[in-house]
Design an enzyme around this catalytic site. Structure first.
Site, PDB file in Angstrom:
ATOM      1  N   THR A   1       0.841  -1.200   0.000  1.00  0.00           N
ATOM      2  CA  THR A   1       0.000   0.000   0.000  1.00  0.00           C
ATOM      3  C   THR A   1       0.877   1.252   0.000  1.00  0.00           C
ATOM      4  OG1 THR A   1      -1.710  -1.174   1.200  1.00  0.00           O
ATOM      5  CG2 THR A   1      -1.783   1.237   1.300  1.00  0.00           C
TER       6      THR A   1
ATOM      7  N   CYS B   1      26.292   4.985   7.791  1.00  0.00           N
ATOM      8  CA  CYS B   1      25.809   3.660   7.441  1.00  0.00           C
ATOM      9  C   CYS B   1      26.860   2.577   7.553  1.00  0.00           C
ATOM     10  CB  CYS B   1      25.285   3.662   6.016  1.00  0.00           C
ATOM     11  SG  CYS B   1      24.021   4.880   5.798  1.00  0.00           S
TER      12      CYS B   1
HETATM   13  N1  PMP Z   1      23.173   6.492  -0.820  1.00  0.00           N
HETATM   14  C1  PMP Z   1      23.850   7.515  -0.290  1.00  0.00           C
HETATM   15  C2  PMP Z   1      24.870   8.213  -1.142  1.00  0.00           C
HETATM   16  C3  PMP Z   1      23.601   7.931   1.026  1.00  0.00           C
HETATM   17  O1  PMP Z   1      24.280   8.964   1.524  1.00  0.00           O
HETATM   18  C4  PMP Z   1      22.624   7.249   1.782  1.00  0.00           C
HETATM   19  C5  PMP Z   1      22.326   7.655   3.208  1.00  0.00           C
HETATM   20  N2  PMP Z   1      23.429   7.603   4.051  1.00  0.00           N
HETATM   21  C6  PMP Z   1      21.937   6.184   1.182  1.00  0.00           C
HETATM   22  C7  PMP Z   1      22.238   5.832  -0.124  1.00  0.00           C
HETATM   23  C8  PMP Z   1      20.890   5.396   1.917  1.00  0.00           C
HETATM   24  O2  PMP Z   1      19.790   6.178   2.211  1.00  0.00           O
HETATM   25  P1  PMP Z   1      18.618   5.577   3.144  1.00  0.00           P
HETATM   26  O3  PMP Z   1      19.298   5.146   4.406  1.00  0.00           O
HETATM   27  O4  PMP Z   1      17.700   6.723   3.345  1.00  0.00           O
HETATM   28  O5  PMP Z   1      18.024   4.433   2.419  1.00  0.00           O
END
Ligand code: PMP
Length: 376
Positions: free
Chosen positions: A235, A321
């Site tokens: 959804t 990340c």
């Molecule tokens: N690609 C890049 C270049 C990013 O900087 C990020 C976020 N750190 C992401 C992908 C992933 O984004 P999201 O965590 O919002 O999925």
């Protein structure tokens, strides 16, 4: 509080939040329902989609799938085309400094039997068009190169790279534009498929898009009700899509205002940090003014980051990340920096809401912390 971690996430714009709250109350139906409320929701969804594509100047040529962010968009687009078009060729090409949501997808595809070429970058973190040219051949079905690097802010020459890919009719050009959208000029119309997250530009977290040429199809990653053209079942959050459209519109409109504003902060910090023997720069001279990456010569970046955090000053080290896994920057290693530099980098990233006063206050606190911290 000084928030210099805007490449990790930004706060939603007040108007985006209030539109979201209003639409949560007024868009009642499920956009897949066939009754009048469902049809109304679906019309609003189509309007959001059209507005977003218009913000990029792509209404005629491209289509859009709403996603939970760039991670999902990268997975859906890269795996989706590789699975569907694998009979056309077995070779895929990616830069060596991508976000893990791209790199790890290529690693998976490599395990599944694809031939993957990891393109090197130069000391400025850019892919040289000549190295792409060398790697391309008639077996290549996909090339993925980010517009702006999230750790150092280097900007790739997307025009030149797209032209090379498009010499090969079977190859598609994918780009993760998460750090580029509304911050650096991009030739959107030359990119076959691109992704971004709206929380980096004043939208809501958990929201993003995959924008792609109308002729492209994807193998869907999950089975379900067939929403979003069958490519992304589930959804759709129509209030979120409408606030997404507003966030993108506002972000694109504010480019001419926010770029010089942020550049002033960037230039000030670059000049002041450049006076310190402790600091070396990793961001290239012509990079995005939204990202300034430095390495510390004698101090431990994690200690300095924590000391700044105790004073309510927020920056990041490695990228948010990947910092939980490997505490060394693979991006900086790929840029030929030393292991010491790659373990001790700090990223300052800006938004329009930062001020030059914050930059001055940052310098004062930063120098004080450097003085009080022992060498590593
Ligand atoms: N690609 C890049 C270049 C990013 O900087 C990020 C976020 N750190 C992401 C992908 C992933 O984004 P999201 O965590 O919002 O999925």
């Amino acid at each position: 509080m000084i928030y210099f971690d805007n490449a990790a996430t930004t706060s939603p714009l007040p108007e985006v939040l209030s539109l979201y709250m209003e639409k949560c109350q007024t868009v009642i139906g499920n956009s897949s329902s066939t009754h009048a409320l469902g049809r109304k929701a679906n019309r609003e969804l189509d309007e959001a989609r059209r507005e977003i594509l218009a913000s990029f100047g792509l209404e005629k040529t491209h289509n859009l799938i709403f996603t939970s962010g760039a991670t999902e968009g990268n997975n859906l687009s890269i795996k989706g085309v590789c699975k569907l078009y694998k009979n056309r060729g077995n070779k895929i090409i990616v830069s060596s400094v991508e976000h893990p949501s791209v790199t790890n997808v290529f690693k998976e595809l490599e395990k599944e039997g694809f031939e993957v070429v990891y393109l090197p970058v130069n000391e400025e973190g850019k892919v040289l068009p000549s190295s792409l040219e060398e790697a391309m051949d008639n077996k290549t079905i996909l090339v993925s190169i980010m517009g702006v690097n999230n750790e150092v802010g280097s900007i790739n020459d997307m025009n030149a790279l797209a032209d090379i890919v498009h010499k090969y009719p079977k190859a598609l050009f994918h780009s993760d534009l998460t750090q580029a959208v509304s911050k650096v000029k991009m030739p959107y119309n030359k990119i076959d498929m691109f992704t971004y997250s709206t929380h980096k530009i004043g939208g809501l977290r958990g929201d993003g898009a995959l924008i792609y040429l109308k002729k492209i199809q994807f193998a869907s990653l999950f089975d379900g009700g067939g929403q979003e053209g069958g490519f992304r079942s589930g959804t759709v959050d129509v209030p979120c899509a409408l606030s997404h459209a507003l966030a993108v519109k506002e972000a694109m409109k504010s480019m001419t205002r926010k770029i010089p504003h942020v550049k002033e902060i960037y230039d000030y910090l670059k000049e002041e940090l450049g006076k310190l023997d402790e600091v070396s720069f990793n961001s290239p001279i012509d990079g995005s003014p939204f990202v300034l990456n430095i390495s510390l010569k004698h101090k431990k970046a994690s200690v300095i980051l924590e000391a700044l955090s105790e004073r309510e000053i927020y920056v990041s080290s490695v990228s948010a990340c990947s910092s939980k896994g490997e505490p060394i920057s693979s991006v900086l290693l790929a840029m030929n920096r030393s292991e010491g530099d790659a373990r001790n980098s700090l990223r300052l990233s800006f938004s329009e809401s930062n001020t030059i006063n914050e930059a001055q206050a940052f310098m004062k606190e930063f120098m004080d912390i450097l003085e009080r911290t022992i060498n590593r």
